[in-house]
Design an enzyme around this catalytic site. Structure first.
Site, PDB file in Angstrom:
ATOM      1  N   LYS A 188      16.762  50.497  50.427  1.00 28.62           N
ATOM      2  CA  LYS A 188      15.503  50.067  51.033  1.00 28.62           C
ATOM      3  C   LYS A 188      14.495  49.530  50.038  1.00 28.62           C
ATOM      4  O   LYS A 188      13.593  48.806  50.398  1.00 28.62           O
ATOM      5  CB  LYS A 188      14.886  51.200  51.867  1.00 28.62           C
ATOM      6  CG  LYS A 188      14.443  52.425  51.074  1.00 28.62           C
ATOM      7  CD  LYS A 188      13.715  53.400  51.987  1.00 28.62           C
ATOM      8  CE  LYS A 188      14.354  54.756  52.057  1.00 28.62           C
ATOM      9  NZ  LYS A 188      14.587  55.443  50.788  1.00 28.62           N
TER      10      LYS A 188
ATOM     11  N   LYS B   8      18.116  53.614  37.834  1.00 26.45           N
ATOM     12  CA  LYS B   8      16.701  53.282  38.075  1.00 26.45           C
ATOM     13  C   LYS B   8      15.941  53.118  36.765  1.00 26.45           C
ATOM     14  O   LYS B   8      15.073  52.244  36.655  1.00 26.45           O
ATOM     15  CB  LYS B   8      16.037  54.357  38.942  1.00 26.45           C
ATOM     16  CG  LYS B   8      16.494  54.262  40.378  1.00 26.45           C
ATOM     17  CD  LYS B   8      15.729  55.193  41.262  1.00 26.45           C
ATOM     18  CE  LYS B   8      16.297  55.126  42.669  1.00 26.45           C
ATOM     19  NZ  LYS B   8      15.931  56.267  43.479  1.00 26.45           N
TER      20      LYS B   8
ATOM     21  N   LYS C 293      24.909  49.065  46.990  1.00 25.86           N
ATOM     22  CA  LYS C 293      24.432  49.788  48.175  1.00 25.86           C
ATOM     23  C   LYS C 293      23.303  49.042  48.880  1.00 25.86           C
ATOM     24  O   LYS C 293      22.490  48.408  48.221  1.00 25.86           O
ATOM     25  CB  LYS C 293      23.922  51.146  47.677  1.00 25.86           C
ATOM     26  CG  LYS C 293      23.464  52.108  48.727  1.00 25.86           C
ATOM     27  CD  LYS C 293      22.798  53.318  48.093  1.00 25.86           C
ATOM     28  CE  LYS C 293      21.340  53.054  47.761  1.00 25.86           C
ATOM     29  NZ  LYS C 293      20.574  54.257  47.416  1.00 25.86           N
TER      30      LYS C 293
HETATM   31  P1  TYM Z   1      16.890  57.978  50.477  1.00 24.58           P
HETATM   32  O1  TYM Z   1      15.509  57.907  51.010  1.00 24.58           O
HETATM   33  O2  TYM Z   1      17.311  56.972  49.476  1.00 24.58           O
HETATM   34  O3  TYM Z   1      17.917  57.894  51.669  1.00 24.58           O
HETATM   35  C1  TYM Z   1      17.834  58.747  52.808  1.00 24.58           C
HETATM   36  C2  TYM Z   1      19.249  59.056  53.280  1.00 24.58           C
HETATM   37  O4  TYM Z   1      19.944  57.841  53.596  1.00 24.58           O
HETATM   38  C3  TYM Z   1      21.174  57.790  52.871  1.00 24.58           C
HETATM   39  N1  TYM Z   1      21.424  56.388  52.503  1.00 24.58           N
HETATM   40  C4  TYM Z   1      22.555  55.736  52.783  1.00 24.58           C
HETATM   41  N2  TYM Z   1      23.667  56.109  53.429  1.00 24.58           N
HETATM   42  C5  TYM Z   1      24.655  55.180  53.558  1.00 24.58           C
HETATM   43  N3  TYM Z   1      24.552  53.907  53.082  1.00 24.58           N
HETATM   44  C6  TYM Z   1      23.443  53.492  52.438  1.00 24.58           C
HETATM   45  N4  TYM Z   1      23.344  52.235  51.999  1.00 24.58           N
HETATM   46  C7  TYM Z   1      22.382  54.427  52.263  1.00 24.58           C
HETATM   47  N5  TYM Z   1      21.153  54.344  51.672  1.00 24.58           N
HETATM   48  C8  TYM Z   1      20.597  55.565  51.822  1.00 24.58           C
HETATM   49  C9  TYM Z   1      20.942  58.641  51.632  1.00 24.58           C
HETATM   50  O5  TYM Z   1      22.171  59.101  51.091  1.00 24.58           O
HETATM   51  C10 TYM Z   1      20.083  59.752  52.189  1.00 24.58           C
HETATM   52  O6  TYM Z   1      20.883  60.756  52.787  1.00 24.58           O
HETATM   53  N6  TYM Z   1      16.769  61.632  47.103  1.00 24.58           N
HETATM   54  C11 TYM Z   1      16.859  61.349  48.516  1.00 24.58           C
HETATM   55  C12 TYM Z   1      15.773  62.005  49.341  1.00 24.58           C
HETATM   56  C13 TYM Z   1      15.682  63.482  49.182  1.00 24.58           C
HETATM   57  C14 TYM Z   1      16.543  64.444  49.754  1.00 24.58           C
HETATM   58  C15 TYM Z   1      16.015  65.711  49.362  1.00 24.58           C
HETATM   59  C16 TYM Z   1      17.692  64.349  50.523  1.00 24.58           C
HETATM   60  C17 TYM Z   1      14.713  64.151  48.481  1.00 24.58           C
HETATM   61  N7  TYM Z   1      14.903  65.488  48.617  1.00 24.58           N
HETATM   62  C18 TYM Z   1      16.644  66.891  49.747  1.00 24.58           C
HETATM   63  C19 TYM Z   1      18.319  65.540  50.904  1.00 24.58           C
HETATM   64  C20 TYM Z   1      17.788  66.776  50.528  1.00 24.58           C
HETATM   65  C21 TYM Z   1      16.735  59.858  48.723  1.00 24.58           C
HETATM   66  O7  TYM Z   1      16.205  59.153  47.901  1.00 24.58           O
HETATM   67  O8  TYM Z   1      17.184  59.446  49.928  1.00 24.58           O
END
Ligand code: TYM
Length: 332
Positions: A200, A112, A197
């Protein structure tokens, strides 16, 4: 009963990757088996250039989609991160536990930060300390399990390391968490660029299926997915990433294995058609429930209000104990 915590960041509309990699499991498995909390992590959305109105809208949309996916106030806690001040309080202690080198080694930070610099922008300090806030999210609730997609495992590993280090240094304070991943589709790839990947917040949207895309839009995106130069349908993520991605998606939608599915197809066209229909059917009930929830915003408000109250009550004693453990004077 095991405690589960996970979260989603409101930096874009939720995608099929978010659903297959994380949210579906939260609704179908985690909320039934564990004392589970799910969070819209809006503070994390401020780590990159952001439009305040958009973050606000996306936070509400993400919360509504989590309920539409089947998360239920009677079984779990759904809330917004910024409503519970303990996250920010504990994040500072995590910054005091982690090292600069650990933060700089995070793959997501490197990617990023590089993207930000390529665009000529500057990198926010909070992007570097992002994993400290994420560790705080998890540790404040004494979570045992963190159900996430593949891309978040490094962050959860760091949260584990920080919990162990803090406990060794200051006395046992935190449960040491572990990441749990779905058996298939832990990393759904972009349909136009199957080596990266499905994310979003990516600017090019043709390869991203959003949960709220109309069925015809979903069909078009899947039918136009980039496949590979061969014509045999086989499951080979390294050499045929486009086809493997479609097989992963179809397997996740139908509860089968991608290897077994590959044997049943002799053309890419047929695979795409079945995948498109499977995704449309998977998302149909979610879209319908989302529309009903949008017509009842008071319900979403109630869930989030009650969720934040429960979350605060759970997190406060742990964060107070952590503050005392590091030698901070209790408020008089
Ligand atoms: P985020 O918002 O990017 O994604 C949310 C969840 O979706 C999963 N994910 C995917 N899984 C499979 N294929 C994909 N293309 C894909 N894109 C996203 C992510 O692995 C995630 O589980 N840092 C985290 C948010 C967060 C968090 C936390 C998660 C903040 N604090 C504490 C767990 C525990 C994030 O940006 O997720």
């Amino acid at each position: 009963m095991a405690r589960t915590f996970s979260g989603v960041k409101p930096t874009g509309h939720l995608t099929l990757g978010n659903y297959l990699g994380a949210v579906r499991r939260w609704a179908e498995v985690d909320q039934h088996q564990a004392d589970a909390l799910f969070c819209v992590v809006d503070l994390h959305a401020l780590t990159v250039d952001h439009d305040p109105g958009r973050v606000l809208r996306l936070s509400r949309q993400a919360a509504t989609l989590l309920l539409a996916a089947g998360l239920d106030l009677a079984k779990c806690t759904v809330f917004v991160q910024s409503h519970v001040v303990e996250h920010a309080r504990l994040s500072y202690l995590m910054e005091c536990t982690a090292t600069d080198g650990e933060m700089r080694r995070m793959i997501q930070y490197k990617e990023k930060a590089a993207r930000e610099r390529e665009r000529g922008g500057s990198v926010r300090l909070s992007l570097l300390t992002y994993p400290a806030l994420m560790a705080a999210d998890i540790l404040a609730y004494q979570a045992d399990e963190v159900p996430v997609g593949d891309d978040q495992t490094q962050h959860v590993e760091l949260a584990r390391d920080l919990a162990v280090r803090f406990n060794q240094r200051y006395g046992h304070t935190f449960t040491v968490p572990k990441a749990v991943r779905p058996p298939v589709a832990a990393r759904v790839m972009d349909l136009q660029d199957p080596t990266s990947k499905m994310g979003k917040s990516h600017a090019a949207t043709a390869g991203i299926v959003y949960l709220l895309d109309e069925p015809d839009v979903v069909r078009k995106k899947v039918m136009r997915a980039v496949t590979d130069s061969g014509s045999e349908v086989g499951y080979a993520p390294d050499t045929q990433p486009g086809v493997a991605n479609l097989l992963d998606i179809l397997a996740a939608c139908t509860g089968t294995s991608p290897q077994a599915l590959a044997d049943g197809y002799d053309s890419y066209g047929a695979l795409k058609k079945d995948t498109a229909e499977a995704v449309v059917e998977l998302l149909r009930p979610l879209r319908e429930r989302h529309a009903r929830l949008c017509a009842d915003p008071g319900h979403v408000d109630r869930v989030l209000r009650e969720g934040a109250e429960r979350a605060r009550a759970l997190a406060r004693p742990t964060v107070d104990a952590a503050y005392a453990a590091v030698g901070l004077m209790p408020a008089l």
